[in-house]
Scaffold this motif. Structure first.
Motif, short mmCIF file in Angstrom:
data_model
loop_
_atom_site.label_atom_id
_atom_site.label_comp_id
_atom_site.label_asym_id
_atom_site.label_seq_id
_atom_site.Cartn_x
_atom_site.Cartn_y
_atom_site.Cartn_z
N GLY A 1 25.96 51.81 58.02
CA GLY A 1 25.73 50.48 58.50
C GLY A 1 25.95 50.14 59.74
O GLY A 1 25.35 50.92 60.96
N GLY A 2 25.79 48.48 60.63
CA GLY A 2 25.45 48.18 61.40
C GLY A 2 26.47 48.78 62.11
O GLY A 2 27.45 49.68 62.33
N ILE A 3 26.21 48.64 63.24
CA ILE A 3 27.07 48.69 64.71
C ILE A 3 28.34 47.56 64.35
O ILE A 3 29.64 48.88 65.13
N PHE A 4 28.57 46.56 64.34
CA PHE A 4 29.96 45.68 64.33
C PHE A 4 30.25 46.94 63.43
O PHE A 4 31.85 47.03 63.76
N LEU A 5 30.95 46.97 62.59
CA LEU A 5 31.04 47.31 60.31
C LEU A 5 31.58 49.20 62.09
O LEU A 5 33.04 49.56 61.61
N ARG A 6 30.65 49.84 61.92
CA ARG A 6 31.15 51.37 63.06
C ARG A 6 32.48 51.03 63.91
O ARG A 6 33.35 51.75 63.70
N ALA A 7 32.12 49.79 64.59
CA ALA A 7 33.02 49.88 65.94
C ALA A 7 34.45 49.40 64.91
O ALA A 7 35.56 49.62 65.27
N VAL A 8 34.50 48.95 63.80
CA VAL A 8 35.28 48.85 63.45
C VAL A 8 36.22 49.31 63.12
O VAL A 8 37.37 49.68 63.35
N GLY A 9 35.39 50.85 63.15
CA GLY A 9 35.98 51.09 61.64
C GLY A 9 36.74 52.95 62.75
O GLY A 9 37.63 53.24 62.80
N MET A 10 35.58 52.60 64.39
CA MET A 10 36.76 52.97 64.82
C MET A 10 38.11 52.48 65.32
O MET A 10 38.97 53.20 65.10
#
Lengths: 261, 309
Positions: free
Chosen positions: B236-245
């Motif tokens: 997914g996008g950067i935002f989703l990946r950052a939330v994943g972090m």
């Protein structure tokens, strides 16, 4: 457009692995010239391209592109005016990023903190549509999902969206299947013609070397041994070319991938 | 799990997720495993603590981030301009930071913040009497994380951010786009280490003390969270990946808290994180090797049956 005078490059000097890759090579290309290059294995074709792009500093001589001396310019600065495509279709684009993200980096306008605009996307869409590969509907997909031919076409688009002074094509269709190779070659021809970009193209296809462009260069042992153009080239056959190579270098052409068709 | 334990999980998860986001930038985007993270985390903690002790709790946050930028700059210059291997550059800086950190704490290995005003005590006063009373750490760290995720997402979609991502993906392509990969590496590591410094600063102030070993093992813990977060929301996008972090950081702390309840001693934290990181990094390789292994086993089995006849 391109003025190379007396460049030389020796790798690993003074060791057993010493390799004189380029020996006192000079080459002049007029604006709009499209020269094909053929030569034996290890003749220095790719090394010449690497020297022009600034992957290494030549031991001697100078390289001038469009009256600008680039001899000591780092490669990332030269790339502003020199576009290059490799044989490996994977080398020209970032696989983990989407098509539009790759394109916006290649487009290179806007400040460091600018975002991709709707206008940018429209422009990319139009340019991708011209490739006729359906890429305009996949702009949000990572480039890693594309086929080799699609990636090479995309790289070509990226290299020429700001028309460079000089375009270097290092057997850029060799790794593609024949149909795709032809398509990428057609795109290449139209892009080069549209902007009359000065182009150097390495090929292993002898008839292609005579058909495409307006000049044919043959390289051997780190130098250009044959340079034909104009009337002489127009009447030349593949056999003539082989014969002339033998005269020029004193040996038969030896390239394990050479196509004589 | 008790309420207090859950609150601790949330607080530590939030504060540590800033370091995970730092590694998200340096490790996942730029492709550099920044081993100076431990020292930089401690640097943020010591700088933040010392400036808070001096009576400037608000100033302590930008100061800790700036210290992180300096540390990241040195690491980046060592690997881009001095030709030092990126892992080694991180280790060298990490070692050097040990002395720097002791020097910042005026030669001592500890700074106590018990009677010092911190960003947390300031907010604690504000929240007194509201329903959020007692949640001051969560509020401050939460605001920091939300801001960081938002700004990081914005940043990674700018031209500079895209260039940083491309540097980790295909440096050749960055060069042919007339962008200097040395520059993008330096910027990327500076920003990442600013986040690590911020993380350390908040950790020190929330614990009301800091000591020289506060950051030891942080890089492995953050990597474990990053890998967990990547499996949760890796596509997914950067935002989703950052939330994943951030979720990864929570989940790691949760697993750890559960393990503590099952009578695992606290000193096991680092072994647990090492095992998680080793497993997560090894699994893709083992998975790719599995067909060969299973083919070999079935071949041997067939051979044994044949010979048995």
């Amino acid at each position: 457009m391109l003025d190379i005078s007396h460049i030389s490059k020796t790798f690993n000097p003074g060791t057993v692995n010493e390799k004189k890759a380029i020996t006192d090579l000079s080459l002049h290309l007029a604006p709009g010239d499209f020269a094909t290059i053929i030569g034996s294995n290890g003749a220095g074709k790719s090394t010449l391209f690497n020297a022009i792009c600034g992957d290494f500093l030549t031991d001697s001589g100078s390289i001038v592109v469009n009256s600008q001396d680039v001899t000591f310019m780092p490669s990332y600065k030269r790339s502003k005016h020199i576009g290059r495509l490799f044989q490996d279709p994977m080398r020209g684009s970032a696989p983990g990023m989407t098509i539009e993200e790759n394109l916006v980096l290649a487009a290179g306008h806007g400040g460091w903190f600018s975002h991709m605009s709707a206008k940018d996307k429209m422009a990319f869409r139009d340019q991708l549509a011209q490739l006729d590969m359906g890429l305009e509907d996949r702009m949000k997909q990572p480039v890693g999902l594309l086929s080799g031919g699609q990636r090479q076409a995309l790289t070509l688009l990226m290299a020429t969206m700001n028309p460079p002074w000089l375009l270097l094509l290092d057997e850029h269709t060799a790794a593609l299947d024949p149909a795709t190779a032809e398509k990428v070659l057609d795109i290449t021809k139209s892009v080069v013609a549209e902007h009359s970009i000065t182009t150097l193209m390495v090929t292993h296809n002898m008839s292609q070397a005579l058909e495409l462009g307006n000049r044919t260069l043959m390289m051997d042992n780190g130098n250009i041994v044959l340079d034909v153009s104009g009337e002489e080239r127009a009447h030349m056959t593949v056999n003539d070319l082989l014969e002339r190579f033998k005269q020029g270098s004193g040996k038969a052409l030896d390239n394990d991938r050479m196509l004589l068709s | 799990m008790s309420f207090v334990e859950l609150q601790t999980v949330i607080e530590l998860g939030l504060i540590c997720s800033l370091t995970v986001l730092a590694l998200f930038l340096s490790y996942s985007m730029l492709g550099v495993c920044d081993l100076s993270t431990d020292g930089c985390f401690t640097l943020g903690a010591t700088v933040g603590a010392v400036i808070a002790v001096a009576g400037h709790p608000v100033l302590s946050i930008p100061a800790a981030m700036l210290a992180g930028v300096c540390s990241g700059f040195v690491t980046a210059v060592l690997q881009t301009k001095m030709g030092i291997n990126s892992l080694l550059a991180g280790i060298i800086v990490n070692t050097g930071l040990y002395s720097v950190n002791i020097a910042i704490m005026s030669g001592s290995a500890r700074v106590n913040l018990n009677k010092t005003g911190t960003v947390f005590t300031m907010v604690k006063g504000l929240l007194a009497g509201t329903p959020l009373e007692g949640w001051h750490v969560t509020v401050v760290a939460g605001v920091a994380v939300v801001l960081t995720v938002a700004l990081l997402t914005l940043f990674l979609n700018t031209r500079l951010g895209l260039a940083i991502r491309a540097t980790g993906n295909n440096p050749d392509m960055v060069r042919s786009s007339s962008i200097n990969p040395t520059f993008t590496t330096i910027v990327g590591l500076c920003v990442a280490n600013a986040l690590t410094g911020l993380s350390g600063c908040l950790m020190a102030q929330s614990q009301q003390s800091t000591e020289i070993n506060i950051g030891s093992g942080m890089v492995t813990i953050a990597l474990a969270s990053l890998l967990i977060g990547g499996t949760l929301l890796g596509r997914g996008g950067i935002f989703l990946r950052a939330v994943g972090m951030v979720l990864g950081a929570f989940l790691f702390r949760l697993v750890y808290a559960v393990a503590l309840r099952l009578d695992m001693p606290a000193f096991m934290l680092k072994l647990v994180s090492s095992v998680i990181v080793a497993l997560a990094l090894a699994l893709p390789y083992l998975k790719s090797q599995w067909p060969v292994i299973s083919r070999r086993l079935s071949y041997k089995k067939a051979l044994a049956v044949k010979e048995g006849k």
